[in-house]
Design an enzyme around this catalytic site. Structure first.
Site, short mmCIF file in Angstrom:
data_model
loop_
_atom_site.label_atom_id
_atom_site.label_comp_id
_atom_site.label_asym_id
_atom_site.label_seq_id
_atom_site.Cartn_x
_atom_site.Cartn_y
_atom_site.Cartn_z
CD GLU A 41 -2.69 -1.02 2.93
OE1 GLU A 41 -2.50 -0.14 3.68
OE2 GLU A 41 -3.46 -1.78 3.01
CE LYS A 56 5.46 4.60 6.95
NZ LYS A 56 5.35 5.86 7.39
NE ARG A 96 -2.38 3.66 12.73
CZ ARG A 96 -1.58 2.55 12.73
NH1 ARG A 96 -0.31 2.62 12.95
NH2 ARG A 96 -2.26 1.33 12.71
CD GLU A 103 -1.16 8.51 7.67
OE1 GLU A 103 -1.43 7.50 8.50
OE2 GLU A 103 0.11 9.08 7.71
CG PHE A 157 -4.54 2.33 6.61
CD1 PHE A 157 -4.07 1.42 7.87
CD2 PHE A 157 -4.18 3.88 6.99
CE1 PHE A 157 -3.63 1.83 8.84
CE2 PHE A 157 -3.85 4.30 8.00
CZ PHE A 157 -3.50 3.37 9.09
CE LYS A 209 8.78 2.39 10.23
NZ LYS A 209 8.36 3.38 11.32
#
Ligand code: ATP
Length: 588
Positions: free
Chosen positions: A250, A252, A257, A302, A342, A423
């Site tokens: 996905e 970032k 958040r 996000e 997400f 990440k």
């Protein structure tokens, strides 16, 4: 329950920094606490009245507290200020003054924990015109009946300066020992805490229903869930080594958040560190019920600032303009956002945490109606290095930080950092491959242009095994004039007279701070250090690790608690990674 039992424990705790001793004092305290009071006692030992997300804040100013002491002791304000200025701690000052007073008056009925808690709660709730006078009266009435030791701790709680160095984990250890006889039984408590973020509620469950009570803990809307976190990887190859075969990638996004809780028309928003941030985002609150095909839900997204004309993502700093108490409407207009979903954690009465990622993503796709404001985070499944590379390229081109890589069949592990989520950031902004989030523990005054402000900051990592903040470097580069002013303002109310017991540093800065503020740092290298304490003894006996040429990136990580800062373990793995690269280059 007598309040004296609690303050005697506090006094013992103040005199130790050893975790084992702290735990034992807590165990003894919990064993002496009736179960209908346990949640309140758990909040009080952390200097709170309710879990953080409830936003119940005491926030009593020193001036008001001094007036209350003066009223209770019948001593002029000036005298109290004198004693306070000599010692630097208002709790101690009050205790000294009241000691003299108790010698001359007769002994009162002991005050109870129930009374202290209820009075503090009333004080926290008071608002409006005459609230200051009312608060003063409530404080004075408590102090009238308190012993000097009780007064000292009542004031510390009121002023927000009670810091006994008790981490959440220590409280959970102590609860497990007190109610089941062994620390080994901590796991269900941890799970319950991870889905409720409320230690008081967890304590009540184990005290009234035993371990079974914590095992049956259920998610409830408006109680935030502790977020799942990611491990970092430096390359596509490392990602494949860690999670193999096929996984989801996905974008970032570089925003904030937001955990969105919905029930009917009501929406509450929590930040990464679980503060209630509903007031900053009236647009999310208004639009969520229309966007979602759900009765009640807990979703993660996000929030990202965008350029209104082009729809492009803007960097994180832009979003921070939303963090204000007044003129929120204006900020909403000036700094438009999109909300990018997400994850789905709860839907229409059922937890989604145990569902595999792929099913949770499908759930999201089913319930989110996408438009200009609401979107799903772009996702694809990838198998090879080149597929990851291509998607990473797209993500960077779209203004994102990199990729999140997620194991398709993994559940949502609340409150955990692990390799089910990775990440991967593209931008190797420095030779280390990534930035670090470090805690400001001290400062040295500036010279020249920086006179009257802090010129250099002393920074620490977080050692999560021992719950301490070991120093890792000094930083004086990367600050703009605006940053210097901002640091001075932000840090001046965190100044402490002595080094906080959770801070581990041999360096002696001009001022020490409560370890609270987290800032982002890049550096050229990690080196062994005889002075700094981060990861001490891990790579070499007698040495810690330090950063070479550290530089502030401009990001203050308001959304991170000090315990969310980069850990010693992370620094060690970056150190090992850099050694490996050097060896490879050497061999080439
Ligand atoms: P960082 O400092 O890199 O933002 P962090 O410590 O806040 O990391 P991590 O779990 O390490 O948290 O990284 C995930 C963070 O990235 C989340 O907290 C979230 O704010 C952000 N994020 C952006 N896009 C996504 C996404 N698609 N899935 C999950 N998190 C995302």
């Amino acid at each position: 329950m007598k309040f004296s039992i609690i303050v005697e424990t506090f006094e013992k705790m103040e005199n130790t920094t050893k975790r084992l001793e702290l735990t034992q004092y807590l165990v003894d305290l919990f064993k002496n606490t009736p179960s209908d009071l346990i949640s309140k006692v758990v909040y009080l030992i952390q200097g709170k009245l309710r879990p953080d997300f409830d936003g119940v804040e005491l926030g009593v100013a020193e001036k008001l507290a001094i007036r209350a002491i003066s009223k209770s002791a019948g001593i002029p304000i000036k005298k109290i200020e004198e004693v306070y200025n000599k010692g630097g701690d208002l709790g101690h000052a009050a205790s000294k003054i009241l000691e003299q007073k108790t010698q001359t008056t007769f002994v009162k009925e002991p005050i109870t924990t129930e009374r202290v808690y209820e009075t503090l709660y009333k004080i926290a709730e008071l608002e409006g015109l005459r609230s200051q006078d009312m608060k003063m009266k409530y404080i004075a009435s408590l102090l009238n009946d308190a012993t000097p030791l009780e007064a000292r701790f009542i004031l510390k709680i009121l002023l927000g300066t009670l810091r006994l160095g008790i981490a959440d984990n220590t409280v959970m250890d102590a609860l497990a020992i007190a109610y089941t006889g062994s620390k080994e039984n901590r796991e269900p408590l941890e799970t319950a805490y991870n889905v409720s973020s409320d230690l008081g509620k967890v304590a009540e469950a184990i005290a009234t229903k035993g371990l079974d009570g914590t095992k049956k803990f259920e998610i409830s809307v408006f109680n935030p869930i502790r977020p799942m976190l990611a491990d970092r990887v430096k390359s596509e190859q490392e990602a494949l080594e860690k999670i193999g075969n096929e996984f989801a990638a996905e974008y970032k996004l570089d925003g904030e958040r937001v955990q969105i809780h919905l029930k009917g028309e009501k929406v509450v928003l929590f930040s990464r560190r679980l503060e209630n941030i509903t007031s900053y985002y009236p647009d999310i609150v208004e639009k969520t019920p229309k966007i979602l095909k759900a009765r009640d839900a807990i979703l993660e997204a996000e929030a990202v600032a965008i350029n209104d004309d082009t729809g492009e993502f803007l960097p994180f700093q832009e979003l921070m303009h939303r963090r204000r108490k007044y003129n929120v409407e204006k900020a909403v207009e000036r700094y438009p956002i999109t909300i990018n979903f997400f994850d789905a954690l709860y839907l229409d009465g059922k937890s989604c945490l145990d569902m595999p990622y792929s099913q949770r993503r499908k759930t999201l796709e089913d319930i989110v109606t996408e438009d200009n404001f609401a979107r799903l985070v772009p996702m694809t499944t990838v198998k090879t290095e080149s597929e990851i590379e291509e998607f990473l390229e797209n993500s960077i081109n779209a203004g994102c930080e990199g990729l999140m890589l997620k194991v398709l069949n993994a559940p949502y592990r609340a409150g955990m950092r692990g390799s089910n989520w990775l990440k991967l950031k593209r931008e190797y902004r420095n030779e280390l491959g990534d930035s670090l989030d470090l805690v400001v523990i001290g400062a040295f005054f500036g010279r020249g242009r920086r006179t009257g402000r802090y010129g250099t900051l002393l920074l620490a990592t977080y050692n999560d095994n021992e719950d301490v903040f070991p120093s890792i470097c000094k930083v004086g580069t990367g600050f703009t004039d605006e940053n210097l002013d901002q640091f001075y303002q932000l840090l001046s109310d965190k100044v402490t007279l002595k080094k906080n017991p959770r801070v581990d540093s041999e360096m002696e800065p001009d001022v020490w701070f409560e370890p609270e503020l987290v800032i982002e740092i890049v550096a050229s290298e990690i080196t062994l250090s005889p002075i700094h304490k981060a990861a001490k003894d891990i790579i070499r006996k007698g040495s810690g690790l330090a950063l070479r040429f550290p530089k502030f990136t401009g990001k203050i990580r308001f959304e991170k608690a000090p315990e969310d800062a980069s850990t010693d373990q992370e620094v060690v793995s970056l150190y090992k990674g850099q050694k490996k690269i050097k060896q490879e280059i050497g061999q080439a």
